[in-house]
Design a protein around this motif. Structure first.
Motif, PDB file in Angstrom:
ATOM      1  N   LEU A   9       0.939  -1.048   0.098  1.00  0.00           N
ATOM      2  CA  LEU A   9      -0.051   0.083   0.163  1.00  0.00           C
ATOM      3  C   LEU A   9       0.879   1.216   0.099  1.00  0.00           C
ATOM      4  O   LEU A   9       1.846   1.231   0.718  1.00  0.00           O
ATOM      5  CB  LEU A   9      -1.149  -0.001   1.134  1.00  0.00           C
ATOM      6  N   GLY A  10       0.478   2.485  -0.729  1.00  0.00           N
ATOM      7  CA  GLY A  10       1.254   3.429  -0.651  1.00  0.00           C
ATOM      8  C   GLY A  10       0.505   4.551  -0.523  1.00  0.00           C
ATOM      9  O   GLY A  10      -0.786   4.628  -0.970  1.00  0.00           O
ATOM     10  N   GLN A  11       0.737   5.839   0.117  1.00  0.00           N
ATOM     11  CA  GLN A  11       0.082   6.858   0.270  1.00  0.00           C
ATOM     12  C   GLN A  11      -0.387   7.744  -0.859  1.00  0.00           C
ATOM     13  O   GLN A  11      -1.384   7.983  -1.101  1.00  0.00           O
ATOM     14  CB  GLN A  11       0.757   7.999   1.159  1.00  0.00           C
ATOM     15  N   LYS A  12       0.487   7.595  -2.066  1.00  0.00           N
ATOM     16  CA  LYS A  12       0.260   8.287  -3.205  1.00  0.00           C
ATOM     17  C   LYS A  12      -0.344   7.350  -4.443  1.00  0.00           C
ATOM     18  O   LYS A  12      -0.469   7.681  -5.489  1.00  0.00           O
ATOM     19  CB  LYS A  12       1.527   8.866  -3.582  1.00  0.00           C
ATOM     20  N   SER A  13      -0.531   5.968  -3.918  1.00  0.00           N
ATOM     21  CA  SER A  13      -1.141   5.247  -4.946  1.00  0.00           C
ATOM     22  C   SER A  13      -2.432   4.482  -4.713  1.00  0.00           C
ATOM     23  O   SER A  13      -3.128   3.827  -5.304  1.00  0.00           O
ATOM     24  CB  SER A  13      -0.070   3.927  -5.197  1.00  0.00           C
ATOM     25  N   SER A  14      -3.022   4.874  -3.545  1.00  0.00           N
ATOM     26  CA  SER A  14      -4.267   4.170  -3.009  1.00  0.00           C
ATOM     27  C   SER A  14      -5.283   5.286  -2.980  1.00  0.00           C
ATOM     28  O   SER A  14      -5.308   6.498  -2.731  1.00  0.00           O
ATOM     29  CB  SER A  14      -4.029   3.980  -1.550  1.00  0.00           C
ATOM     30  N   VAL A  15      -6.549   4.593  -3.119  1.00  0.00           N
ATOM     31  CA  VAL A  15      -7.945   5.495  -3.149  1.00  0.00           C
ATOM     32  C   VAL A  15      -8.676   4.625  -1.924  1.00  0.00           C
ATOM     33  O   VAL A  15      -8.608   3.388  -2.071  1.00  0.00           O
ATOM     34  CB  VAL A  15      -8.561   5.460  -4.246  1.00  0.00           C
ATOM     35  N   LEU A  16      -9.592   5.145  -1.219  1.00  0.00           N
ATOM     36  CA  LEU A  16     -10.490   4.574  -0.169  1.00  0.00           C
ATOM     37  C   LEU A  16     -11.745   4.535  -0.776  1.00  0.00           C
ATOM     38  O   LEU A  16     -12.469   5.683  -1.036  1.00  0.00           O
ATOM     39  CB  LEU A  16     -10.149   5.388   1.064  1.00  0.00           C
ATOM     40  N   PHE A  17     -12.463   3.355  -0.358  1.00  0.00           N
ATOM     41  CA  PHE A  17     -13.713   3.025  -1.175  1.00  0.00           C
ATOM     42  C   PHE A  17     -14.741   2.799   0.071  1.00  0.00           C
ATOM     43  O   PHE A  17     -14.238   1.741   0.732  1.00  0.00           O
ATOM     44  CB  PHE A  17     -13.802   1.940  -2.223  1.00  0.00           C
ATOM     45  N   LEU A  18     -15.780   3.347   0.332  1.00  0.00           N
ATOM     46  CA  LEU A  18     -16.419   3.134   1.466  1.00  0.00           C
ATOM     47  C   LEU A  18     -17.948   2.811   0.691  1.00  0.00           C
ATOM     48  O   LEU A  18     -18.470   3.820   0.247  1.00  0.00           O
ATOM     49  CB  LEU A  18     -16.759   4.416   2.446  1.00  0.00           C
ATOM     50  N   CYS A  19     -18.333   1.940   1.123  1.00  0.00           N
ATOM     51  CA  CYS A  19     -19.751   0.925   0.222  1.00  0.00           C
ATOM     52  C   CYS A  19     -20.709   1.069   1.092  1.00  0.00           C
ATOM     53  O   CYS A  19     -20.781   0.091   2.260  1.00  0.00           O
ATOM     54  CB  CYS A  19     -19.218  -0.069  -0.080  1.00  0.00           C
ATOM     55  N   ASP A  20     -21.823   1.640   0.847  1.00  0.00           N
ATOM     56  CA  ASP A  20     -22.996   1.760   1.442  1.00  0.00           C
ATOM     57  C   ASP A  20     -23.410   1.445   2.936  1.00  0.00           C
ATOM     58  O   ASP A  20     -24.298   0.846   3.458  1.00  0.00           O
ATOM     59  CB  ASP A  20     -23.822   0.504   0.767  1.00  0.00           C
ATOM     60  N   LEU A 165      -1.073   1.384   9.001  1.00  0.00           N
ATOM     61  CA  LEU A 165       0.488   1.258   9.398  1.00  0.00           C
ATOM     62  C   LEU A 165       1.105   1.133   8.015  1.00  0.00           C
ATOM     63  O   LEU A 165       2.244   1.652   7.704  1.00  0.00           O
ATOM     64  CB  LEU A 165       0.780   0.079  10.099  1.00  0.00           C
ATOM     65  N   GLN A 166       0.275   0.462   6.961  1.00  0.00           N
ATOM     66  CA  GLN A 166       1.291   0.241   5.596  1.00  0.00           C
ATOM     67  C   GLN A 166       1.088   1.383   4.922  1.00  0.00           C
ATOM     68  O   GLN A 166       2.199   1.602   4.120  1.00  0.00           O
ATOM     69  CB  GLN A 166       0.449  -0.862   4.791  1.00  0.00           C
ATOM     70  N   LEU A 167       0.160   2.276   5.059  1.00  0.00           N
ATOM     71  CA  LEU A 167       0.006   3.675   4.368  1.00  0.00           C
ATOM     72  C   LEU A 167       1.200   4.368   4.992  1.00  0.00           C
ATOM     73  O   LEU A 167       1.869   5.311   4.369  1.00  0.00           O
ATOM     74  CB  LEU A 167      -1.285   4.192   4.394  1.00  0.00           C
ATOM     75  N   LEU A 168       1.608   4.367   6.242  1.00  0.00           N
ATOM     76  CA  LEU A 168       2.638   5.064   6.777  1.00  0.00           C
ATOM     77  C   LEU A 168       4.166   4.697   6.521  1.00  0.00           C
ATOM     78  O   LEU A 168       4.871   5.391   6.293  1.00  0.00           O
ATOM     79  CB  LEU A 168       2.298   5.218   8.527  1.00  0.00           C
ATOM     80  N   GLN A 169       4.184   3.471   6.741  1.00  0.00           N
ATOM     81  CA  GLN A 169       5.613   2.681   6.329  1.00  0.00           C
ATOM     82  C   GLN A 169       6.582   3.120   7.197  1.00  0.00           C
ATOM     83  O   GLN A 169       7.499   2.333   7.489  1.00  0.00           O
ATOM     84  CB  GLN A 169       5.947   3.047   4.799  1.00  0.00           C
ATOM     85  N   ASP A 170       6.621   4.059   8.009  1.00  0.00           N
ATOM     86  CA  ASP A 170       7.838   4.510   8.603  1.00  0.00           C
ATOM     87  C   ASP A 170       7.573   5.469   9.819  1.00  0.00           C
ATOM     88  O   ASP A 170       6.595   6.407   9.562  1.00  0.00           O
ATOM     89  CB  ASP A 170       8.672   5.451   7.803  1.00  0.00           C
ATOM     90  N   PHE A 171       8.098   5.396  10.855  1.00  0.00           N
ATOM     91  CA  PHE A 171       7.810   6.216  11.932  1.00  0.00           C
ATOM     92  C   PHE A 171       8.288   7.330  11.858  1.00  0.00           C
ATOM     93  O   PHE A 171       7.829   8.390  12.505  1.00  0.00           O
ATOM     94  CB  PHE A 171       8.931   5.490  13.263  1.00  0.00           C
ATOM     95  N   THR A 172       9.085   7.554  10.728  1.00  0.00           N
ATOM     96  CA  THR A 172       9.749   9.126  10.463  1.00  0.00           C
ATOM     97  C   THR A 172       8.809   9.773   9.549  1.00  0.00           C
ATOM     98  O   THR A 172       9.052  10.911   9.252  1.00  0.00           O
ATOM     99  CB  THR A 172      11.064   9.013  10.052  1.00  0.00           C
ATOM    100  N   HIS A 173       7.569   9.055   9.237  1.00  0.00           N
ATOM    101  CA  HIS A 173       6.448   9.871   8.419  1.00  0.00           C
ATOM    102  C   HIS A 173       6.053  11.063   9.052  1.00  0.00           C
ATOM    103  O   HIS A 173       5.881  11.180  10.168  1.00  0.00           O
ATOM    104  CB  HIS A 173       5.466   8.763   8.069  1.00  0.00           C
ATOM    105  N   PRO A 174       6.015  12.261   8.384  1.00  0.00           N
ATOM    106  CA  PRO A 174       5.575  13.423   9.069  1.00  0.00           C
ATOM    107  C   PRO A 174       4.201  13.451   9.646  1.00  0.00           C
ATOM    108  O   PRO A 174       4.020  14.197  10.486  1.00  0.00           O
ATOM    109  CB  PRO A 174       5.853  14.558   8.057  1.00  0.00           C
ATOM    110  N   LYS A 175       3.469  12.451   9.273  1.00  0.00           N
ATOM    111  CA  LYS A 175       2.130  12.415   9.871  1.00  0.00           C
ATOM    112  C   LYS A 175       1.953  11.204  10.821  1.00  0.00           C
ATOM    113  O   LYS A 175       0.840  11.114  11.281  1.00  0.00           O
ATOM    114  CB  LYS A 175       0.902  12.543   8.714  1.00  0.00           C
ATOM    115  N   PHE A 176       2.985  10.571  11.242  1.00  0.00           N
ATOM    116  CA  PHE A 176       3.074   9.408  12.063  1.00  0.00           C
ATOM    117  C   PHE A 176       2.227   9.687  13.266  1.00  0.00           C
ATOM    118  O   PHE A 176       1.270   8.949  13.545  1.00  0.00           O
ATOM    119  CB  PHE A 176       4.367   8.821  12.111  1.00  0.00           C
TER     120      PHE A 176
END
Length: 204
Positions: A9-20, A165-176
């Protein structure tokens, strides 16, 4: 091996779908409050990480609006009557961010709209991650067999915390630290453990 087949999973390659996740389903879907809670966590993380979000409503005139606790105020809702979320309107929206080829999928019902959406997305070459603790059905048998069928078709099964956690990938992520607050408490039990028996097809 391609990144798609690894299921990264990547922050810049993913879309979130929320269904019904709508009002009329509130008292009919097993573990409805729990799966909405998990989906809401993912949505909050998605907002922080600036993921595009697609929200659908199945025949809202009869089944009501999306439940408020999901937290989708201000997000466009796509009305549909077919099971799949991949309506012409949604496909057009996806074309506006062609670099995003991974879909994180939450919602109901697993054997109907989640299954149909997964198959349509896979057929179009998307990498699909179905969040098992953010998907449910009226029947737990339907939920179990649908998750197994989805896995057999080539989608990845995951959990809400796993996605975040997969979207973050790293403790050093600025939004962690901001995102970490969302998962400090364990996710609510959505009944998955009782489905994991020794002969569970999800384990094979």
């Amino acid at each position: 091996m391609s990144l798609t087949r690894l299921g990264r999973l990547g922050q810049k390659s993913s879309v979130l779908f929320l269904c019904d996740m709508q009002e009329k389903f509130r008292h009919n879907i097993a573990f409805f409050p729990q799966i909405v809670s998990v989906a809401s966590r993912i949505l909050q993380a998605g907002k922080i990480l600036e993921l595009p979000v697609i929200v659908t409503e199945q025949y809202p005139k009869g089944l009501g609006p999306t439940v408020p606790e999901l937290g989708t105020d201000g997000i466009k809702k796509y009305s549909k009557t077919c099971f799949s979320m991949l309506t012409p309107e949604v496909e057009q929206e996806l074309q506006s961010f062609p670099e995003r080829r991974t879909v994180i999928l939450c919602g109901i019902e697993t054997q109907a709209c989640i299954m149909s959406t997964t198959l349509d997305l896979l057929e179009k070459g998307f990498d699909v991650h179905v969040v098992a603790d953010a998907c449910s059905s009226r029947s737990q048998v339907d939920r179990l067999i649908a998750l197994s069928r989805i896995k057999q078709s080539g989608a990845f099964l995951t959990t809400g915390e796993g996605v975040i956690l997969q979207l973050l990938q790293d403790f050093t992520h600025p939004k962690f630290k901001e995102v970490q607050k969302l998962i400090r408490e364990p996710a609510p039990d959505s009944g998955l453990l009782s489905l994991f028996q020794s002969q569970n097809p999800l384990m094979t």
